[in-house]
Design an enzyme around this catalytic site. Structure first.
Site, PDB file in Angstrom:
ATOM      1  N   ASP A 141      -6.055   1.929  -3.772  1.00 26.41           N
ATOM      2  CA  ASP A 141      -7.363   1.743  -3.143  1.00 26.41           C
ATOM      3  C   ASP A 141      -7.796   3.038  -2.448  1.00 26.41           C
ATOM      4  O   ASP A 141      -8.890   3.139  -1.922  1.00 26.41           O
ATOM      5  CB  ASP A 141      -7.403   0.537  -2.180  1.00 26.41           C
ATOM      6  CG  ASP A 141      -6.355   0.600  -1.093  1.00 26.41           C
ATOM      7  OD1 ASP A 141      -5.515   1.523  -1.106  1.00 26.41           O
ATOM      8  OD2 ASP A 141      -6.376  -0.287  -0.213  1.00 26.41           O
ATOM      9  N   ASP A 168      -2.458   6.248  -3.371  1.00 28.88           N
ATOM     10  CA  ASP A 168      -1.368   5.594  -2.639  1.00 28.88           C
ATOM     11  C   ASP A 168      -0.773   4.518  -3.567  1.00 28.88           C
ATOM     12  O   ASP A 168      -1.122   4.462  -4.752  1.00 28.88           O
ATOM     13  CB  ASP A 168      -1.870   5.029  -1.304  1.00 28.88           C
ATOM     14  CG  ASP A 168      -2.875   3.907  -1.475  1.00 28.88           C
ATOM     15  OD1 ASP A 168      -3.515   3.845  -2.543  1.00 28.88           O
ATOM     16  OD2 ASP A 168      -3.019   3.090  -0.552  1.00 28.88           O
ATOM     17  N   ASP A 183      -1.191   1.354  -4.081  1.00 29.33           N
ATOM     18  CA  ASP A 183      -2.016   0.318  -4.714  1.00 29.33           C
ATOM     19  C   ASP A 183      -3.392   0.833  -5.128  1.00 29.33           C
ATOM     20  O   ASP A 183      -4.269   0.050  -5.492  1.00 29.33           O
ATOM     21  CB  ASP A 183      -2.150  -0.907  -3.802  1.00 29.33           C
ATOM     22  CG  ASP A 183      -2.846  -0.591  -2.492  1.00 29.33           C
ATOM     23  OD1 ASP A 183      -2.771   0.566  -2.026  1.00 29.33           O
ATOM     24  OD2 ASP A 183      -3.476  -1.500  -1.920  1.00 29.33           O
ATOM     25  N   SER A 195       0.816  -1.225   0.000  1.00 29.49           N
ATOM     26  CA  SER A 195       0.000   0.000   0.000  1.00 29.49           C
ATOM     27  C   SER A 195       0.852   1.278   0.000  1.00 29.49           C
ATOM     28  O   SER A 195       1.563   1.537  -0.944  1.00 29.49           O
ATOM     29  CB  SER A 195      -0.968  -0.049   1.172  1.00 29.49           C
ATOM     30  OG  SER A 195      -1.879   1.003   1.102  1.00 29.49           O
TER      31      SER A 195
END
Ligand code: MG
Length: 442
Positions: A237, A233, A235, A91
């Protein structure tokens, strides 16, 4: 093995090739033969992805490799295929970290399944490799990104965006978002200016999309005269929104604005966490919705949403769940929703101004034995502060004009104090009292 956000640690130290292979094998044994696998852009991603896939086929399972993709892309693929999905990502953590997150049918797996997988992977349950004639296959699943873009475009008003043709700066932090979000924006009709949209495995900025890490991007929004900016960020999400003046909307105002927009079309329940600010509650109530709060973490939000048949779920960190898509936060859809808000309602700075926010304070206190300390703190908090007490996650006390939350971090040896109050002086006093109390036990 599993923390609040799957397996996470230093790559090649904590999160090793051996571990990835064992986890891959364990998932096949516990949860089924076909598994989709995606990864973010970290240097160690391909190595861990390969090991995980090797583990899967060694047990007779089939791995479908997506390659570089946002976490929501992998989660959605697991939902479309009704199978487990594995995402190799850390992340927003720095590049030396990596991790493994597991999804089932478009939702994070529950703690029970995590426990079983971790017991198997940890060697508590014996694992036997498959006979050479019955090992599985590795295939490539190239349609996953197209599926995600189509899903996102199907859930926003593309007509409204096409008419307005907004100029949008997108900053993917050289993370996984760069294979989806710029394309989704372009297809929706935006003029797109990409910043940090290379999947080089090197990160030009800190991956946490905060004020400091986004200073260049904010400047870019102003310099090119963009209508808004979006930052992910590592990744994707999460999506953080920048207005046309180059200012972040702010985590609380951004969430409040998203809630208002959703409630203006449909009434219902919205789920957030104990960290949600008064601005969020006021926005939801003003628009005739009901706010339900739960423990911090997207799996908790997702569960509560299912229970309440909620129409939206959001955490102040910028992770938003749209149940019409799936029960995993999607930063790509979050980004497009704000483009849609701009196209229909106008300048984001003006919309932001209408949201009233109150003084807030956050304090971190180091604590090695945080669970033990929290037990004592919980008891003491109830004596120290008078108000409505909620202890589903740490302890939160609500007052007439504010609240305080004391909880242990899920990933670091610290205890966090978060407090908000309409009265700045009161806020100072409450935080000081809490700080002294926490330090006594920390
Ligand atoms: Mg993330």
């Amino acid at each position: 093995m599993f923390g609040t956000s799957g397996i996470r640690g230093l790559a090649n130290v904590d999160v090793t090739v051996e571990l990835a292979a064992r986890v891959g094998a364990a998932i096949v044994d516990e949860a089924g033969r076909t598994i989709v696998v995606g990864r973010d852009t970290r240097a160690t991603g391909e190595m861990l992805e390969s090991a995980l896939c090797a583990g899967i086929v060694s047990r007779g399972g089939n791995a479908l490799r997506i390659g570089v993709a946002p976490t929501p892309t992998t989660a959605l693929a697991s939902s479309k295929r009704a199978c487990r999905g594995v995402m190799i990502t850390a992340s927003h953590n720095p590049p030396e970290y990596n991790g493994i997150k597991i999804f089932a049918n478009g939702m994070e797996i529950d703690r029970d399944e995590e426990k079983k997988i971790s017991e198997r992977a940890g060697g508590k349950t014996k694992m036997n490799a498959a006979d050479w004639r019955s090992i599985g296959k590795i295939d490539y699943y190239e349609g996953a990104i197209r599926e995600h873009v189509d899903a996102v475009l199907g859930l926003v008003d593309v007509g409204a965006i096409e008419r307005k043709k907004p100029k949008v700066v997108i900053d993917c932090g050289n993370g996984a978002g760069c294979v989806v979000t710029p394309y989704a924006l372009r297809e929706a009709g935006c003029k797109v200016i990409g910043v940090n949209c290379e999947q080089s495995g090197e990160f030009a900025r800190g991956l946490e999309p905060n004020d400091e890490n986004l200073s260049e991007t904010r400047r870019m929004v102003r310099a090119v005269g963009a209508d808004l900016g979006i930052a992910h960020d590592g990744d994707a999400d999460r999506a953080i929104i920048i207005d046309e003046k180059g200012e972040l909307l702010g985590l609380d105002a951004q969430l409040a604005l998203a809630c208002e927009e959703i409630l203006s079309r449909k009434k219902g329940t919205i789920v957030s966490t104990l960290e949600a600010s008064l601005a969020v509650r006021e926005s939801v109530e003003r628009k005739g919705g009901k706010l339900v709060t739960t423990a911090v973490g997207s799996l908790n939000v997702a569960r509560e949403m299912k229970k309440n048949r909620a129409i939206f779920g959001g955490e102040p960190c910028g992770e938003y769940i749209f149940p019409e898509e799936m029960f995993v936060p999607d930063g790509v859809l979050g980004a497009l929703k704000f483009v849609e808000i701009f196209c229909k309602k106008g300048k984001l700075s003006a919309l932001r101004e209408r949201i009233k926010t109150y003084p807030m304070k956050r304090v971190k206190i180091r604590c090695a034995r945080k669970e033990e300390a929290m037990e004592k703190i919980k008891k003491e908090m109830k004596n120290e502060f008078r108000g409505r007490v909620n202890d589903v996650d740490g302890v939160r006390v609500d007052f007439e004009d504010g609240w305080i939350l004391v909880r242990a971090s899920g990933t670091e040896p610290i205890i966090r104090i978060t407090s908000e109050n309409k009265n700045e002086k009161k806020l100072e006093g409450i935080v000081k009292r809490a700080e002294m109390m926490v330090k006594k036990f920390a």
